[in-house]
Scaffold this motif. Structure first.
Motif, PDB file in Angstrom:
ATOM      1  N   ALA A  83       0.100  -4.790  14.705  1.00 48.81           N
ATOM      2  CA  ALA A  83       0.471  -3.475  14.178  1.00 48.81           C
ATOM      3  C   ALA A  83      -0.003  -3.308  12.738  1.00 48.81           C
ATOM      4  O   ALA A  83      -0.429  -2.220  12.331  1.00 48.81           O
ATOM      5  CB  ALA A  83       1.986  -3.292  14.263  1.00 48.81           C
ATOM      6  N   SER A  84       0.036  -4.390  11.965  1.00 47.80           N
ATOM      7  CA  SER A  84      -0.397  -4.300  10.568  1.00 47.80           C
ATOM      8  C   SER A  84      -1.893  -4.025  10.468  1.00 47.80           C
ATOM      9  O   SER A  84      -2.347  -3.374   9.523  1.00 47.80           O
ATOM     10  CB  SER A  84      -0.039  -5.588   9.815  1.00 47.80           C
ATOM     11  N   VAL A  85      -2.666  -4.515  11.442  1.00 50.54           N
ATOM     12  CA  VAL A  85      -4.106  -4.239  11.456  1.00 50.54           C
ATOM     13  C   VAL A  85      -4.358  -2.744  11.577  1.00 50.54           C
ATOM     14  O   VAL A  85      -5.147  -2.153  10.823  1.00 50.54           O
ATOM     15  CB  VAL A  85      -4.789  -4.994  12.619  1.00 50.54           C
ATOM     16  N   TRP A  86      -3.668  -2.112  12.514  1.00 51.78           N
ATOM     17  CA  TRP A  86      -3.906  -0.686  12.749  1.00 51.78           C
ATOM     18  C   TRP A  86      -3.323   0.176  11.644  1.00 51.78           C
ATOM     19  O   TRP A  86      -3.877   1.220  11.306  1.00 51.78           O
ATOM     20  CB  TRP A  86      -3.375  -0.294  14.129  1.00 51.78           C
ATOM     21  N   ARG A  87      -2.229  -0.270  11.048  1.00 54.24           N
ATOM     22  CA  ARG A  87      -1.716   0.472   9.888  1.00 54.24           C
ATOM     23  C   ARG A  87      -2.698   0.374   8.721  1.00 54.24           C
ATOM     24  O   ARG A  87      -2.954   1.358   8.026  1.00 54.24           O
ATOM     25  CB  ARG A  87      -0.345  -0.072   9.471  1.00 54.24           C
ATOM     26  N   ALA A  88      -3.244  -0.809   8.509  1.00 54.76           N
ATOM     27  CA  ALA A  88      -4.202  -0.999   7.412  1.00 54.76           C
ATOM     28  C   ALA A  88      -5.441  -0.135   7.599  1.00 54.76           C
ATOM     29  O   ALA A  88      -6.031   0.342   6.633  1.00 54.76           O
ATOM     30  CB  ALA A  88      -4.601  -2.471   7.312  1.00 54.76           C
ATOM     31  N   ALA A  89      -5.827   0.087   8.860  1.00 52.42           N
ATOM     32  CA  ALA A  89      -7.042   0.849   9.140  1.00 52.42           C
ATOM     33  C   ALA A  89      -6.803   2.351   9.186  1.00 52.42           C
ATOM     34  O   ALA A  89      -7.662   3.133   8.761  1.00 52.42           O
ATOM     35  CB  ALA A  89      -7.644   0.391  10.468  1.00 52.42           C
ATOM     36  N   ALA A  90      -5.645   2.767   9.689  1.00 49.77           N
ATOM     37  CA  ALA A  90      -5.452   4.181  10.020  1.00 49.77           C
ATOM     38  C   ALA A  90      -4.664   4.979   8.991  1.00 49.77           C
ATOM     39  O   ALA A  90      -4.913   6.181   8.820  1.00 49.77           O
ATOM     40  CB  ALA A  90      -4.765   4.298  11.382  1.00 49.77           C
ATOM     41  N   LEU A  91      -3.722   4.356   8.308  1.00 49.67           N
ATOM     42  CA  LEU A  91      -2.861   5.116   7.404  1.00 49.67           C
ATOM     43  C   LEU A  91      -3.565   5.410   6.085  1.00 49.67           C
ATOM     44  O   LEU A  91      -4.498   4.711   5.683  1.00 49.67           O
ATOM     45  CB  LEU A  91      -1.561   4.343   7.138  1.00 49.67           C
ATOM     46  N   GLU A  92      -3.095   6.453   5.423  1.00 44.57           N
ATOM     47  CA  GLU A  92      -3.630   6.780   4.103  1.00 44.57           C
ATOM     48  C   GLU A  92      -3.310   5.648   3.123  1.00 44.57           C
ATOM     49  O   GLU A  92      -2.277   4.978   3.239  1.00 44.57           O
ATOM     50  CB  GLU A  92      -3.016   8.088   3.598  1.00 44.57           C
ATOM     51  N   LEU A  93      -4.189   5.458   2.157  1.00 42.97           N
ATOM     52  CA  LEU A  93      -4.020   4.338   1.237  1.00 42.97           C
ATOM     53  C   LEU A  93      -2.776   4.464   0.364  1.00 42.97           C
ATOM     54  O   LEU A  93      -2.274   3.458  -0.151  1.00 42.97           O
ATOM     55  CB  LEU A  93      -5.263   4.193   0.354  1.00 42.97           C
ATOM     56  N   ASP A  94      -2.285   5.680   0.187  1.00 45.32           N
ATOM     57  CA  ASP A  94      -1.080   5.851  -0.629  1.00 45.32           C
ATOM     58  C   ASP A  94       0.200   5.778   0.201  1.00 45.32           C
ATOM     59  O   ASP A  94       1.295   5.948  -0.332  1.00 45.32           O
ATOM     60  CB  ASP A  94      -1.132   7.176  -1.395  1.00 45.32           C
ATOM     61  N   ASP A  95       0.062   5.504   1.495  1.00 45.97           N
ATOM     62  CA  ASP A  95       1.230   5.338   2.359  1.00 45.97           C
ATOM     63  C   ASP A  95       1.792   3.929   2.149  1.00 45.97           C
ATOM     64  O   ASP A  95       1.064   2.943   2.311  1.00 45.97           O
ATOM     65  CB  ASP A  95       0.827   5.536   3.822  1.00 45.97           C
ATOM     66  N   PRO A  96       3.072   3.797   1.804  1.00 50.22           N
ATOM     67  CA  PRO A  96       3.636   2.456   1.559  1.00 50.22           C
ATOM     68  C   PRO A  96       3.509   1.516   2.756  1.00 50.22           C
ATOM     69  O   PRO A  96       3.438   0.295   2.577  1.00 50.22           O
ATOM     70  CB  PRO A  96       5.109   2.753   1.243  1.00 50.22           C
ATOM     71  N   ALA A  97       3.471   2.076   3.962  1.00 49.89           N
ATOM     72  CA  ALA A  97       3.395   1.232   5.155  1.00 49.89           C
ATOM     73  C   ALA A  97       1.980   0.745   5.438  1.00 49.89           C
ATOM     74  O   ALA A  97       1.780  -0.107   6.311  1.00 49.89           O
ATOM     75  CB  ALA A  97       3.921   1.996   6.370  1.00 49.89           C
ATOM     76  N   GLN A  98       0.999   1.290   4.705  1.00 52.17           N
ATOM     77  CA  GLN A  98      -0.395   0.937   4.999  1.00 52.17           C
ATOM     78  C   GLN A  98      -0.745  -0.476   4.559  1.00 52.17           C
ATOM     79  O   GLN A  98      -1.465  -1.192   5.258  1.00 52.17           O
ATOM     80  CB  GLN A  98      -1.333   1.938   4.310  1.00 52.17           C
ATOM     81  N   ARG A  99      -0.250  -0.892   3.423  1.00 52.95           N
ATOM     82  CA  ARG A  99      -0.656  -2.182   2.856  1.00 52.95           C
ATOM     83  C   ARG A  99      -0.065  -3.339   3.667  1.00 52.95           C
ATOM     84  O   ARG A  99       1.147  -3.422   3.849  1.00 52.95           O
ATOM     85  CB  ARG A  99      -0.209  -2.283   1.404  1.00 52.95           C
ATOM     86  N   PRO A 100      -0.911  -4.251   4.146  1.00 53.98           N
ATOM     87  CA  PRO A 100      -0.395  -5.381   4.933  1.00 53.98           C
ATOM     88  C   PRO A 100       0.261  -6.426   4.046  1.00 53.98           C
ATOM     89  O   PRO A 100       0.025  -6.474   2.832  1.00 53.98           O
ATOM     90  CB  PRO A 100      -1.654  -5.947   5.603  1.00 53.98           C
ATOM     91  N   SER A 101       1.077  -7.274   4.672  1.00 49.20           N
ATOM     92  CA  SER A 101       1.705  -8.370   3.932  1.00 49.20           C
ATOM     93  C   SER A 101       0.637  -9.387   3.546  1.00 49.20           C
ATOM     94  O   SER A 101      -0.407  -9.499   4.195  1.00 49.20           O
ATOM     95  CB  SER A 101       2.790  -9.038   4.777  1.00 49.20           C
ATOM     96  N   GLU A 102       0.906 -10.140   2.519  1.00 49.86           N
ATOM     97  CA  GLU A 102      -0.085 -11.067   1.990  1.00 49.86           C
ATOM     98  C   GLU A 102      -0.407 -12.201   2.959  1.00 49.86           C
ATOM     99  O   GLU A 102      -1.553 -12.569   3.153  1.00 49.86           O
ATOM    100  CB  GLU A 102       0.415 -11.655   0.659  1.00 49.86           C
ATOM    101  N   ARG A 103       0.615 -12.778   3.565  1.00 55.24           N
ATOM    102  CA  ARG A 103       0.403 -13.943   4.418  1.00 55.24           C
ATOM    103  C   ARG A 103       1.306 -13.867   5.652  1.00 55.24           C
ATOM    104  O   ARG A 103       2.357 -13.232   5.631  1.00 55.24           O
ATOM    105  CB  ARG A 103       0.718 -15.239   3.660  1.00 55.24           C
ATOM    106  N   ALA A 104       0.879 -14.547   6.693  1.00 54.51           N
ATOM    107  CA  ALA A 104       1.697 -14.631   7.902  1.00 54.51           C
ATOM    108  C   ALA A 104       2.830 -15.632   7.692  1.00 54.51           C
ATOM    109  O   ALA A 104       2.779 -16.485   6.801  1.00 54.51           O
ATOM    110  CB  ALA A 104       0.824 -15.067   9.081  1.00 54.51           C
ATOM    111  N   ASP A 105       3.856 -15.519   8.531  1.00 53.88           N
ATOM    112  CA  ASP A 105       4.973 -16.463   8.501  1.00 53.88           C
ATOM    113  C   ASP A 105       4.438 -17.873   8.765  1.00 53.88           C
ATOM    114  O   ASP A 105       3.837 -18.128   9.808  1.00 53.88           O
ATOM    115  CB  ASP A 105       5.975 -16.068   9.591  1.00 53.88           C
ATOM    116  N   PRO A 106       4.643 -18.815   7.837  1.00 52.33           N
ATOM    117  CA  PRO A 106       4.068 -20.155   8.018  1.00 52.33           C
ATOM    118  C   PRO A 106       4.707 -20.957   9.139  1.00 52.33           C
ATOM    119  O   PRO A 106       4.126 -21.942   9.606  1.00 52.33           O
ATOM    120  CB  PRO A 106       4.301 -20.817   6.654  1.00 52.33           C
TER     121      PRO A 106
END
Length: 278
Positions: A83-106
């Motif tokens: 889901a984070s991939v598609w949010r990163a690609a599709a949402l506007e850059l100023d949308d808070p939900a667009q930016r993905p998390s830095e790292r996956a759960d280790p």
């Protein structure tokens, strides 16, 4: 985390069906056989746990319960990363939900989830023109772990990188295999690069048209490519401009300006104002 642990997480996610296994490019039949084998092993483990439960009570069920919890956590990690991939690609850059998390759960992220998180970071960085970050994360994206639509997004991100680093010819080559991505903003930007690169070569332009039309006829939706196809049609049939409605001409004029075809853009503007293409 150790390789055995990550292997187990990946297999759990694969049994549920949210990943395609260690080699995502394998055929459908091979994936089905692999998934069937894993499901059989899971059934044997559950059966063994039930037998142990009859002998040892609740303690005997612990392996099955632990595996179930692990499968749930692994599945959630993959779905969240996808889901984070598609949010990163599709949402506007100023949308808070667009930016993905830095790292996956280790702890509970299978390898596929980590690859998807890296892909989301690459897409986000490429869209924000942070090319150093995108290049840093790119080696962590294993193409074999991606599904076909995700591979297109990877190729699109690589094309955006090439474009940003000043190599439009390479960007056009990479964009050809990426389009359409289903993300209109990305399709528009890369489609213009492809069209501008091929505009002077009728044979290449025709080949690109055929490829795009084939994709669109297969059910893929891309308003950007449909608009660019309308523009490319004018390259072969200039008189078709006379049949355009003013609103269509105005829209195509902007596209013509974007690919550097100033004469055609001016003619389209004239048509939009009620003029005649000469």
């Amino acid at each position: 985390m150790g390789s055995a642990w990550t292997w187990l997480l990946e297999r759990c996610a694969e049994i549920v069906g949210v990943t395609d296994g260690a080699a995502g490019s394998a055929g459908d039949a091979a994936r089905r056989r692999r998934r069937l084998t894993l499901a059989l092993l899971l059934s044997l483990l559950v059966g063994a746990s039930c037998l142990l439960g009859d002998r040892w009570g609740a303690k005997g069920l612990l392996p099955a319960v632990a595996l179930f919890v692990l499968a749930v956590q692994a599945t959630r990690a993959v779905l969240a990363a996808r889901a984070s991939v598609w949010r990163a690609a599709a949402l506007e850059l100023d949308d808070p939900a667009q930016r993905p998390s830095e790292r996956a759960d280790p702890w509970f992220s299978p390898p596929t989830a980590r690859v998807l998180c890296a892909l989301a970071s690459v897409i986000d960085a490429a869209r924000r023109e942070r090319y150093a970050i995108a290049l840093e994360r790119l080696p962590h994206v294993d193409r074999a772990a991606l599904r076909p639509d995700e591979v297109r997004l990877l190729d699109a991100a690589r094309a955006l990188l090439s474009l940003g680093l000043g190599d439009p010819a390479r960007a056009a080559q990479q964009a050809i295999v990426a389009l359409p991505t289903g993300i209109d903003a990305i399709d528009a930007r890369l489609g213009r690069v492809v069209l501008a690169d091929a505009w002077k070569s009728p044979a290449r332009l025709e080949a690109i048209e055929r490829a795009w039309r084939r994709e669109l006829q297969s059910g893929v939706t891309s308003e950007a490519l449909e608009r660019l196809l309308s523009l490319s049609r004018l390259r072969f049939a200039p008189r078709a401009l006379e049949a355009l409605k003013p609103a269509e001409a105005r829209e195509l004029s902007a596209e013509a300006w974007s690919i550097g075809e100033e004469e055609l853009a001016a003619a389209l503007e004239a048509r939009a104002r009620g003029g005649v293409y000469r």
